[in-house]
Scaffold this motif. Structure first.
Motif, short mmCIF file in Angstrom:
data_model
loop_
_atom_site.label_atom_id
_atom_site.label_comp_id
_atom_site.label_asym_id
_atom_site.label_seq_id
_atom_site.Cartn_x
_atom_site.Cartn_y
_atom_site.Cartn_z
N SER A 46 1.01 3.76 -3.15
CA SER A 46 0.46 5.09 -2.89
C SER A 46 1.47 6.18 -3.23
O SER A 46 1.08 7.30 -3.58
CB SER A 46 0.03 5.21 -1.43
N GLN A 47 2.75 5.86 -3.14
CA GLN A 47 3.78 6.81 -3.53
C GLN A 47 3.93 6.88 -5.05
O GLN A 47 4.29 7.91 -5.60
CB GLN A 47 5.11 6.44 -2.89
N ASP A 54 -4.04 7.95 -7.43
CA ASP A 54 -5.32 7.45 -6.93
C ASP A 54 -5.35 5.92 -6.99
O ASP A 54 -6.11 5.33 -7.75
CB ASP A 54 -6.46 8.05 -7.77
N HIS A 99 0.82 -1.20 0.00
CA HIS A 99 0.00 0.00 0.00
C HIS A 99 0.86 1.26 0.00
O HIS A 99 0.64 2.20 -0.79
CB HIS A 99 -0.95 0.00 1.20
N LYS A 100 1.85 1.29 0.86
CA LYS A 100 2.72 2.47 0.96
C LYS A 100 3.46 2.71 -0.36
O LYS A 100 3.48 3.83 -0.87
CB LYS A 100 3.73 2.28 2.09
#
Length: 175
Positions: A84-85, A89, A80-81
């Motif tokens: 997300s970077q 979206d 996720h991290k």
């Protein structure tokens, strides 16, 4: 435009990884959570071969210990991290059909943390339709709740309401 990332627990058969391809759930990237046991590596190979024939941009394997809840949970949070970077979206989808009970529990818990959609495949022998069915489980991200718990005003409001309820019960008991 959202970027759709799927996480799949590799199990003893590859079939449950493929139902998403005929659904309306978009997929740009697939993460396979797997261990190094030969039988699971073979299943992973079959999954990769099938997805290589699709328009999925990338298939990535993440090594996990299928009997270590914390390891699996942390790996999902790392995915996720990272994503997300990389993307403005990102939307996360987790297929929790396969894997040990520990893996399933860990990815489902992580789904609440990251706001991922969950889905699983109900096999035809358990389905009223007699066909395999993709079942979606919509969930809410929980970090807003955790954030509220940190707010002094929120705690005070909750405590006041609880205190008032206790007082009203105490007054009713006097009568």
């Amino acid at each position: 435009m959202s970027y759709h990332i799927h996480i799949y627990n590799v199990g003893k058969k590859p079939d449950t990884a493929f139902h998403v391809l005929t659904s309306d759930i978009k997929m740009d990237k697939l993460y396979l959570l797997n261990n190094d046991k030969e039988e699971y590596v073979e299943v992973e190979k079959q999954i990769r071969e099938t997805f290589a024939k699709t328009n999925v941009d990338e298939v990535v394997t993440i090594a996990i210990d299928p009997f270590d809840y914390h390891d699996v949970y942390e790996k999902v949070l790392e995915i996720h991290k990272t994503e997300s970077q990389l993307h403005d979206d990102p939307r996360f989808h987790i297929n929790f059909t396969m894997g040990t009970g520990i893996v399933v529990g860990a990815v489902c818990s992580a789904a609440y943390e990251i706001g991922a959609d969950l889905y699983y495949i109900k096999e035809s022998c358990y389905s009223e339709s007699g066909k395999d069915e993709l079942i979606r489980v919509e969930i809410e991200k929980t970090d807003e709740i955790f954030e509220l718990r940190k707010k002094k005003q929120t705690l005070e409001t909750i405590l006041k309401k609880q205190f008032n309820k206790i007082l009203s019960f105490a007054e009713k008991d006097k009568d």
